[in-house]
Design a protein around this motif. Structure first.
Motif, mmCIF file in Angstrom:
data_model
loop_
_atom_site.group_PDB
_atom_site.id
_atom_site.type_symbol
_atom_site.label_atom_id
_atom_site.label_comp_id
_atom_site.label_asym_id
_atom_site.label_seq_id
_atom_site.Cartn_x
_atom_site.Cartn_y
_atom_site.Cartn_z
ATOM 1 N N GLU A 1 -25.046 -16.634 57.124
ATOM 2 C CA GLU A 1 -24.446 -16.861 58.432
ATOM 3 C C GLU A 1 -23.012 -17.370 58.321
ATOM 4 O O GLU A 1 -22.144 -17.048 59.148
ATOM 5 C CB GLU A 1 -25.291 -17.828 59.265
ATOM 6 N N GLU B 1 -8.972 -9.881 60.160
ATOM 7 C CA GLU B 1 -8.356 -8.722 60.806
ATOM 8 C C GLU B 1 -8.290 -7.554 59.824
ATOM 9 O O GLU B 1 -8.093 -7.726 58.626
ATOM 10 C CB GLU B 1 -6.961 -9.057 61.317
ATOM 11 N N GLU B 2 -8.485 -6.344 60.344
ATOM 12 C CA GLU B 2 -8.524 -5.125 59.516
ATOM 13 C C GLU B 2 -7.124 -4.559 59.328
ATOM 14 O O GLU B 2 -6.316 -4.529 60.269
ATOM 15 C CB GLU B 2 -9.414 -4.085 60.191
ATOM 16 N N GLN C 1 -16.237 -13.324 58.223
ATOM 17 C CA GLN C 1 -15.879 -11.917 58.416
ATOM 18 C C GLN C 1 -15.417 -11.679 59.860
ATOM 19 O O GLN C 1 -14.473 -10.903 60.087
ATOM 20 C CB GLN C 1 -17.084 -11.027 58.085
ATOM 21 N N ASP C 2 -16.060 -12.356 60.818
ATOM 22 C CA ASP C 2 -15.656 -12.176 62.223
ATOM 23 C C ASP C 2 -14.245 -12.690 62.485
ATOM 24 O O ASP C 2 -13.596 -12.259 63.451
ATOM 25 C CB ASP C 2 -16.650 -12.891 63.133
ATOM 26 N N MET C 3 -13.757 -13.594 61.646
ATOM 27 C CA MET C 3 -12.417 -14.159 61.831
ATOM 28 C C MET C 3 -11.321 -13.284 61.199
ATOM 29 O O MET C 3 -10.124 -13.558 61.369
ATOM 30 C CB MET C 3 -12.341 -15.565 61.211
ATOM 31 N N ALA D 1 -18.518 -9.962 54.001
ATOM 32 C CA ALA D 1 -19.653 -10.889 53.959
ATOM 33 C C ALA D 1 -20.548 -10.645 52.751
ATOM 34 O O ALA D 1 -21.279 -11.552 52.321
ATOM 35 C CB ALA D 1 -20.475 -10.764 55.244
ATOM 36 N N SER E 1 -5.684 -18.226 60.215
ATOM 37 C CA SER E 1 -7.126 -18.345 60.437
ATOM 38 C C SER E 1 -7.725 -19.428 59.547
ATOM 39 O O SER E 1 -8.633 -20.163 59.966
ATOM 40 C CB SER E 1 -7.813 -17.002 60.186
ATOM 41 N N GLY F 1 -20.878 -14.397 57.462
ATOM 42 C CA GLY F 1 -20.705 -13.582 58.664
ATOM 43 C C GLY F 1 -19.668 -14.144 59.602
ATOM 44 O O GLY F 1 -18.861 -13.400 60.197
ATOM 45 N N LEU F 2 -19.665 -15.465 59.789
ATOM 46 C CA LEU F 2 -18.668 -16.098 60.641
ATOM 47 C C LEU F 2 -17.247 -15.861 60.115
ATOM 48 O O LEU F 2 -16.319 -15.589 60.885
ATOM 49 C CB LEU F 2 -18.942 -17.602 60.734
ATOM 50 N N MET G 1 -9.862 -6.303 54.768
ATOM 51 C CA MET G 1 -10.036 -7.302 55.819
ATOM 52 C C MET G 1 -9.350 -8.572 55.339
ATOM 53 O O MET G 1 -9.566 -8.998 54.193
ATOM 54 C CB MET G 1 -11.510 -7.566 56.089
ATOM 55 N N ASN H 1 -18.584 -4.724 52.806
ATOM 56 C CA ASN H 1 -18.103 -5.648 53.828
ATOM 57 C C ASN H 1 -17.793 -7.003 53.186
ATOM 58 O O ASN H 1 -18.455 -7.415 52.226
ATOM 59 C CB ASN H 1 -19.141 -5.823 54.933
#
Length: 604
Positions: A473, A483-484, A479-481, A462, A564, A476-477, A558, A460
């Protein structure tokens, strides 16, 4: 590792040892009781490496094998014209002890028959305080690379029983071919025939002739090249007496035999062969010696027609893969493993023609590799021709590597060697580029010496090395932003010249990067796998993609897009700054490596 060539010679020795034809020479009483089972084979390369099987250290008298070397000494002393006045260079078609003298002049047909050999001995003079025989013995010793001795027992027996040679000498004197008292010449001739040698000596003597007269181990010039050319020419047409035609057709190497059971053969520029086995055929040649010579010529491609080009070591360079890494960006753990174990993969670059001599140098290098070497890459990009003999030797070498728990890989651009090995039942790992081969080797090392986490199937973003400077953290933030995106094998992900499109984090699969070479072809730069990133080098105003990126197999990434990243700069400038620091730290520490690898690949 055992040598495929030594194993081959052992098989040939075991097969031919069963031949019981022929009888040892009995006309010289001191040689009549020799053990007929003595049998040795020695093969010396032009650079002095000797393969030995059987009774190669058993001493025997050199007999007529002395003739080329005395003839060469006479040529070196007097020159060809003066020697030619005394002894011709024509095949006689007669046995070794026939009276083959030219009508009217008495000139012997050639220096390989007894009459010509007696003449050649008479042409050698004492010099520098050394007698004629001392000079002859010193010459033989220089060819052999060690001090040789005379068997006084055999010499006395020859002197007592050699009536025909004595008669020949006096007949030559009557024609004025021998110009002085024949008696000391006869004695010196019998002494030279009684010099003790073994098969290893003869192989090195032959290798010295093969090497243009320079001893392959000492480096000393024993005989000048012009004399070597004449000696080998006469050996080709006359060395095997009345069997010379059959020999040159079936064996195809200049050769000389002796009634003690020795045979010496020369493949110029490549090898010297010696066989010792006392039982003789009707021509006075060793039965097993002839059989071995025919077999080796056929199996190893030693006939001068098939091996016409000068042999030389085919090895251009040997190095481990730490000198030329694949270009894959690795995790710190993986890089540390490769740095510590890279010496376990050796690359052997080859060039020229892989005929017998070239293939022999390659398999010898394989045999001499340290025990810790696990994988060998044979780089064939600069090889011009690969003979059937070389293919068989490579196949046997691979078998031996596998028995030792090792692997062989090829860099075979055309795939012809790989196809030939497949026909022999070998499924050899093969690649069209060195970087691809090294990449495979690196992965094998990581599989064998690293943990399961060193080569994960997916990572992943992150958890990627690029984001390791960030707090969990924060990673992680980010990675949430993202797109796959997914790609199929061969899909172009990014092209040269495209504007910055975001930072790509590889989750699973691999990509390859390439750039145009000087000739317009594509030059592969690197392969990236799970946990690696690309695209960040184009970050910044007016920056563009500098490489083409393609999927190598199914690919999942990703992407932290350019939009972004701009949004992050507004909403969370501290995280944006930390991201820039992390990415630039990761990117620019690799710039020098990229440039270095690009230069290497463009050069290749």
């Amino acid at each position: 590792m055992d040598s495929p060539i030594e194993n081959y010679l052992r098989r040939i020795h075991a097969e031919i040892a069963g031949m019981k034809d022929g009888q040892p020479y009995s006309a010289i009483p001191a040689m009549a009781n020799v053990d007929p089972d003595h049998f040795g084979i020695a093969l010396a390369t032009a650079d002095g490496y000797v393969y030995e099987v059987g009774d190669t250290r058993e001493e025997f008298s050199i007999q007529s094998i002395s003739k080329p070397f005395t003839y060469g000494l006479a040529l070196s002393d007097l020159g060809m014209d003066a020697v030619d006045e005394k002894v011709d260079v024509e095949p006689s078609g007669d046995s070794f002890n026939e009276i083959s003298l030219a009508e009217g002049t008495g000139r012997p047909a050639n220096a390989m028959i007894n009459a010509g050999a007696l003449t050649a001995t008479s042409l050698v003079k004492g010099s520098g305080g050394r007698s004629r025989f001392k000079r002859i013995l010193d010459t033989y010793s220089a060819f052999a690379g060690r001090s040789l001795d005379v068997s006084e027992r055999i010499y006395a027996s020859e002197l007592k029983s050699g009536h025909r040679n004595t008669a020949l000498a006096y007949l030559l004197r009557s024609f004025g071919i021998i110009e002085s008292d024949p008696k000391p010449i006869i004695e010196d001739y019998f002494r030279q025939c009684s010099v003790l040698v073994n098969a290893r000596d003869l192989a090195l003597m032959a290798a010295t002739l093969a090497n243009g007269g320079r001893h392959p181990l000492s480096g000393d010039e024993v005989l000048d090249l012009f004399s070597v050319e004449r000696v080998l020419s006469v050996m080709t047409t006359c060395g095997m007496y009345d069997d010379a035609g059959s020999w040159i057709s079936n064996v195809g190497m200049p050769a000389k035999s002796g009634v003690a059971g020795g045979i010496l053969a020369v493949l110029p520029g490549q090898v010297g062969l010696a066989v010792y086995s006392p039982p003789l055929d009707e021509h006075g040649n060793s039965v097993r010696g002839v059989a071995v010579s025919q077999r080796l010529s056929s199996d190893l491609g030693l006939h001068f027609v098939r091996a016409a080009r000068t042999g030389r070591s085919a090895i251009r360079a040997i190095y481990d893969i730490t000198a030329t890494p694949s270009g894959i960006r690795r995790t710190d753990e993986a890089a540390e493993i490769l740095a510590g174990h890279g010496h376990r993969v050796q690359v052997i670059e080859l060039n020229g023609d892989l005929l017998f001599a070239g293939a022999e140098s390659m398999v010898r290098a394989l045999s001499d590799l340290p025990d810790e070497v696990e994988i060998v890459v044979a780089d064939l990009r600069s090889v011009d021709e690969v003979s059937d003999v070389a293919i068989r030797l490579i196949a046997e070498a691979e078998d031996m590597l596998r028995r030792d728990g090792r692997e062989l890989a090829l860099v075979d651009v055309e795939g012809s060697v790989t196809d030939a090995l497949q026909e022999l039942g070998r499924d050899t790992a093969s690649f069209t580029t060195r970087s691809a081969a090294v990449e495979w080797c690196e992965n094998r090392l990581l599989e064998g010496h690293g943990s399961e986490l060193v080569l994960p199937a997916s990572i992943n973003p992150a958890d990627s090395p690029a984001l390791s400077p960030l707090r969990p953290e924060e990673a992680g933030l980010l990675q949430d932003m993202m797109e796959e995106r997914t790609y199929d094998d061969g899909d172009v992900v990014r092209r040269v010249g495209q504007r910055f499109g975001g930072v790509f984090f590889i989750v699973s699969g691999h990509i390859t990067t390439s750039m145009p070479g000087p000739d317009g072809s594509r030059v592969k730069l690197a392969t990236l796998g799970p946990g690696m990133t690309f695209g960040e080098m184009a970050m910044g105003e007016d920056k563009r993609q500098e490489t083409t990126v393609k999927a190598s197999g199914p690919l999942k990434v990703m992407v932290l897009t350019a939009d972004s990243i701009d949004e992050l700069a507004v909403k969370d400038p501290i995280l944006s700054m930390n991201l820039w620091k992390a990415l630039t730290q990761d990117a620019y520490t690799r710039v020098e490596q990229y440039l270095r690898e690009a230069a290497v690949r463009i050069h290749d």
